[in-house]
Design an enzyme around this catalytic site. Structure first.
Site, PDB file in Angstrom:
ATOM      1  CB  ALA A   1     -10.064  44.018   2.642  1.00 49.89           C
TER       2      ALA A   1
ATOM      3  CB  SER B   1     -10.243  39.406  15.266  1.00 44.97           C
ATOM      4  OG  SER B   1      -9.512  40.168  15.837  1.00 44.97           O
TER       5      SER B   1
ATOM      6  CD  GLU C   1      -8.949  43.109  20.716  1.00 47.43           C
ATOM      7  OE1 GLU C   1     -10.108  43.555  20.883  1.00 47.43           O
ATOM      8  OE2 GLU C   1      -7.766  43.697  20.107  1.00 47.43           O
TER       9      GLU C   1
ATOM     10  CE1 TYR D   1     -10.748  44.635  12.985  1.00 47.93           C
ATOM     11  CE2 TYR D   1     -10.483  43.550  14.812  1.00 47.93           C
ATOM     12  CZ  TYR D   1     -10.229  43.958  13.654  1.00 47.93           C
ATOM     13  OH  TYR D   1      -9.616  42.918  13.111  1.00 47.93           O
TER      14      TYR D   1
ATOM     15  CE  LYS E   1     -11.604  41.352  11.515  1.00 53.59           C
ATOM     16  NZ  LYS E   1     -11.382  40.915   9.588  1.00 53.59           N
TER      17      LYS E   1
ATOM     18  NE  ARG F   1      -0.024  43.860  13.761  1.00 56.05           N
ATOM     19  CZ  ARG F   1      -1.011  43.913  13.457  1.00 56.05           C
ATOM     20  NH1 ARG F   1      -2.013  44.231  12.490  1.00 56.05           N
ATOM     21  NH2 ARG F   1      -1.853  43.780  14.180  1.00 56.05           N
TER      22      ARG F   1
END
Length: 325
Positions: free
Chosen positions: A79, A123, A125, A147, A151, A182
């Site tokens: 989540a 991630s 990212e 984000y 992470k 997705r």
């Protein structure tokens, strides 16, 4: 029968992971947030085979109670506020869910089920403005969005709890993984849905941001298998999961429109509104460690993934009464 507790079970990865674990004979428990509606679209076919408990990543007590009540053998923390663009509009909320939410889950496990095994969804990212290509487990992080920053926190707090408290806690640094499940806000699904809408005569164009951004795209169903494999090892460790290939958004468009016998150049328009404040131009993972130590390999190729997504969206519109023209 082992018990798995999954946060984010109603999401793309959570639904595929639940399917996999059920096939392996697990008792699967999913954490869901209290809501006046039941957004279980992705797990509707599983609800009679799984258990759902109410808790919230923003609330420590509810998480600790959920872990204490279910006594899981494995915890998968999937989540998050996971859309990069939204993290620019809601950076504080993104930090609460995507960063501090990890700490709350680890605290819940430490207090209520310290012998469980914990998986954190890291991630690609986190690499952001990459300092080496391809990116591997030792590549320094340089996130380029709230984000990505959140992470990075989630990743390092997982390492800290592993090293400080002896918990079995791992992070899977997953590169982009897509599927027909997705969310529509993500560019890959925006493209596949856009193709289907245009093919059915429901739209005449598709507006996108940076067409030259390149990503390492794989199939989500393959990637949840890697998550499970990480928790079956003798010792906890972190792994990069990717395909080792890059494709541009433009190439995704070209393949997607070709599935519907259309030329993307006739329909795709660039729009600066959809460009990020700080762009991440190139991400590509080196999954060699996962292949060597986990025996993991991707099974679905990029062209097959694109075709799968477009066909699924076209079928969805067909079932709604919109036949492709």
């Amino acid at each position: 029968m082992p018990t798995a507790l999954i946060t984010g079970i109603t999401g793309q990865d959570g639904s595929y992971l639940a399917e996999l674990l059920l096939e392996k004979g697990y008792r699967v428990v999913g954490i869901v947030r209290r809501s006046s509606t039941t957004p279980y679209e992705r797990i509707g076919h599983l609800v009679d085979r799984i258990e759902l408990v109410s808790a919230d990543l923003l609330d420590q007590t509810s998480l600790t109670d959920a872990v204490a009540d279910t006594q899981p053998d494995e915890i998968y923390n999937l989540a998050a506020q996971s859309f990069v663009q939204t993290s620019w509009n809601q950076p504080v909320l993104t930090g609460e869910f995507t960063a501090l939410g990890v700490t709350r889950m680890l605290e819940a496990m430490k207090k209520a089920a310290p012998r469980a095994r914990f998986y954190q969804a890291s991630s690609s990212e986190q690499f952001g403005k990459v300092v080496e290509t391809p990116q591997r487990e030792t590549t320094p992080f340089y996130p380029r969005s709230p984000y990505g920053v959140a992470k990075v926190y989630g990743h390092w707090i997982t390492v800290n709890y592993r090293e400080s408290f002896g918990l079995y806690a791992v992070s899977g640094i997953l590169f982009n993984h897509e599927s027909p499940r997705r969310g529509l806000e993500f560019v890959t699904r925006k493209i596949s849905d856009g193709v289907a809408r245009i093919a059915c005569g429901l739209s005449t164009e598709l507006r996108l941001g940076n067409l030259e951004a390149r990503r390492d795209w794989g199939f989500a169903g393959d990637y949840v298998d890697a998550m499970w494999r990480m928790l079956q090892q003798d010792a906890p460790d972190d792994y990069v999961i990717g395909t080792g290939e890059t494709w541009s958004v433009r190439e995704f468009c070209e393949l997607a429109f070709r599935v519907a016998d259309l030329d993307y150049r006739e329909f795709v328009k660039t729009d600066k509104r959809f460009e990020r404040p700080a762009e991440v131009d190139l991400l590509v993972g080196d999954p060699s460690k996962a292949k060597a130590q986990l025996g993991w390999e991707r099974r679905v190729s990029f062209p097959d993934l694109v075709s799968m997504m477009v066909h699924a969206d076209m079928e969805r519109y067909r079932l709604q009464g919109h036949a492709p023209r």
